[in-house]
Design a protein around this motif. Structure first.
Motif, PDB file in Angstrom:
ATOM      1  N   LEU A  27       0.822  -1.209   0.000  1.00 51.68           N
ATOM      2  CA  LEU A  27       0.000   0.000   0.000  1.00 51.68           C
ATOM      3  C   LEU A  27       0.859   1.263   0.000  1.00 51.68           C
ATOM      4  O   LEU A  27       0.538   2.241  -0.662  1.00 51.68           O
ATOM      5  N   TYR A  28       1.948   1.223   0.751  1.00 52.61           N
ATOM      6  CA  TYR A  28       2.838   2.383   0.781  1.00 52.61           C
ATOM      7  C   TYR A  28       3.429   2.622  -0.608  1.00 52.61           C
ATOM      8  O   TYR A  28       3.444   3.756  -1.100  1.00 52.61           O
ATOM      9  N   ALA A  29       3.914   1.563  -1.253  1.00 49.97           N
ATOM     10  CA  ALA A  29       4.498   1.705  -2.588  1.00 49.97           C
ATOM     11  C   ALA A  29       3.466   2.252  -3.579  1.00 49.97           C
ATOM     12  O   ALA A  29       3.771   3.137  -4.380  1.00 49.97           O
ATOM     13  N   LEU A  30       2.251   1.750  -3.498  1.00 48.72           N
ATOM     14  CA  LEU A  30       1.200   2.242  -4.393  1.00 48.72           C
ATOM     15  C   LEU A  30       0.863   3.702  -4.094  1.00 48.72           C
ATOM     16  O   LEU A  30       0.616   4.492  -5.003  1.00 48.72           O
ATOM     17  N   SER A  31       0.877   4.078  -2.817  1.00 48.83           N
ATOM     18  CA  SER A  31       0.500   5.443  -2.440  1.00 48.83           C
ATOM     19  C   SER A  31       1.528   6.485  -2.877  1.00 48.83           C
ATOM     20  O   SER A  31       1.196   7.654  -3.023  1.00 48.83           O
ATOM     21  N   ILE A  32       2.777   6.073  -3.072  1.00 48.28           N
ATOM     22  CA  ILE A  32       3.791   7.034  -3.527  1.00 48.28           C
ATOM     23  C   ILE A  32       4.031   6.943  -5.033  1.00 48.28           C
ATOM     24  O   ILE A  32       4.980   7.532  -5.542  1.00 48.28           O
ATOM     25  N   GLY A  33       3.166   6.202  -5.732  1.00 47.85           N
ATOM     26  CA  GLY A  33       3.176   6.269  -7.185  1.00 47.85           C
ATOM     27  C   GLY A  33       3.700   5.062  -7.938  1.00 47.85           C
ATOM     28  O   GLY A  33       3.720   5.075  -9.165  1.00 47.85           O
ATOM     29  N   PHE A  34       4.138   4.032  -7.228  1.00 48.25           N
ATOM     30  CA  PHE A  34       4.572   2.846  -7.955  1.00 48.25           C
ATOM     31  C   PHE A  34       3.359   2.175  -8.582  1.00 48.25           C
ATOM     32  O   PHE A  34       2.268   2.205  -8.049  1.00 48.25           O
ATOM     33  N   ASN A  35       3.576   1.566  -9.720  1.00 48.06           N
ATOM     34  CA  ASN A  35       2.561   0.835 -10.479  1.00 48.06           C
ATOM     35  C   ASN A  35       1.600   1.739 -11.223  1.00 48.06           C
ATOM     36  O   ASN A  35       0.530   1.300 -11.601  1.00 48.06           O
ATOM     37  N   ARG A  36       1.966   3.012 -11.422  1.00 53.67           N
ATOM     38  CA  ARG A  36       1.144   3.843 -12.302  1.00 53.67           C
ATOM     39  C   ARG A  36       1.118   3.214 -13.688  1.00 53.67           C
ATOM     40  O   ARG A  36       0.120   3.267 -14.375  1.00 53.67           O
ATOM     41  N   ASP A  37       2.255   2.641 -14.055  1.00 52.19           N
ATOM     42  CA  ASP A  37       2.335   1.861 -15.287  1.00 52.19           C
ATOM     43  C   ASP A  37       2.413   0.402 -14.853  1.00 52.19           C
ATOM     44  O   ASP A  37       3.462  -0.077 -14.437  1.00 52.19           O
ATOM     45  N   PRO A  38       1.311  -0.321 -14.892  1.00 52.47           N
ATOM     46  CA  PRO A  38       1.294  -1.696 -14.386  1.00 52.47           C
ATOM     47  C   PRO A  38       2.204  -2.660 -15.141  1.00 52.47           C
ATOM     48  O   PRO A  38       2.450  -3.767 -14.674  1.00 52.47           O
ATOM     49  N   LEU A  39       2.737  -2.245 -16.289  1.00 53.46           N
ATOM     50  CA  LEU A  39       3.643  -3.103 -17.044  1.00 53.46           C
ATOM     51  C   LEU A  39       5.110  -2.807 -16.758  1.00 53.46           C
ATOM     52  O   LEU A  39       5.993  -3.448 -17.322  1.00 53.46           O
ATOM     53  N   ASN A  40       5.379  -1.853 -15.888  1.00 49.25           N
ATOM     54  CA  ASN A  40       6.749  -1.511 -15.534  1.00 49.25           C
ATOM     55  C   ASN A  40       7.260  -2.538 -14.520  1.00 49.25           C
ATOM     56  O   ASN A  40       6.952  -2.478 -13.332  1.00 49.25           O
ATOM     57  N   GLU A  41       8.050  -3.463 -14.986  1.00 45.35           N
ATOM     58  CA  GLU A  41       8.520  -4.562 -14.130  1.00 45.35           C
ATOM     59  C   GLU A  41       9.502  -4.106 -13.054  1.00 45.35           C
ATOM     60  O   GLU A  41       9.706  -4.813 -12.075  1.00 45.35           O
TER      61      GLU A  41
END
Length: 106
Positions: A27-41
């Motif tokens: 949740l922390y990673a998502l809240s700071i913007g990770f996975n905006r591009d779900p294909l970014n490995e």
């Protein structure tokens, strides 16, 4: 309205355990913007728990401070004041090793 150092001295502010659970790390990673591009490995190591090198993002340690924040303002010898008027000067966190999800800290 002044500080009474005799009352404040030696007060233990916080002795709580804080668990960096897998869900919290994600949740922390998502809240700071990770996975905006779900294909970014490159982001998978912070958002996908089955990734081989799944870990928490280093700045997650600031979340553990919120556990103690309320207790800090109830310290004996400190006057009551408006927290919005507090000037937060500086804070340094040095991570020697990554915090692995599931880690408990004091």
């Amino acid at each position: 309205m002044s500080v009474d150092p005799d009352k404040a001295r030696g007060t233990v502010i916080c002795e709580k355990d804080y668990v960096f659970s897998t869900e919290l790390c994600q949740l922390y990673a998502l809240s700071i913007g990770f996975n905006r591009d779900p294909l970014n490995e490159d982001h998978f190591k912070f958002t996908y728990e089955l990734e081989d090198d799944f870990t928490s993002f280093p700045t997650i340690v600031v979340l553990s401070l919120k556990v103690c924040l309320i207790e800090m303002f109830d310290t004996p010898g400190l006057p009551q004041f408006n927290i919005l008027q507090l000037l937060h000067g500086e804070q340094i966190i040095e991570c020697i090793n990554p915090i692995k999800p599931g880690t408990t800290v004091k």
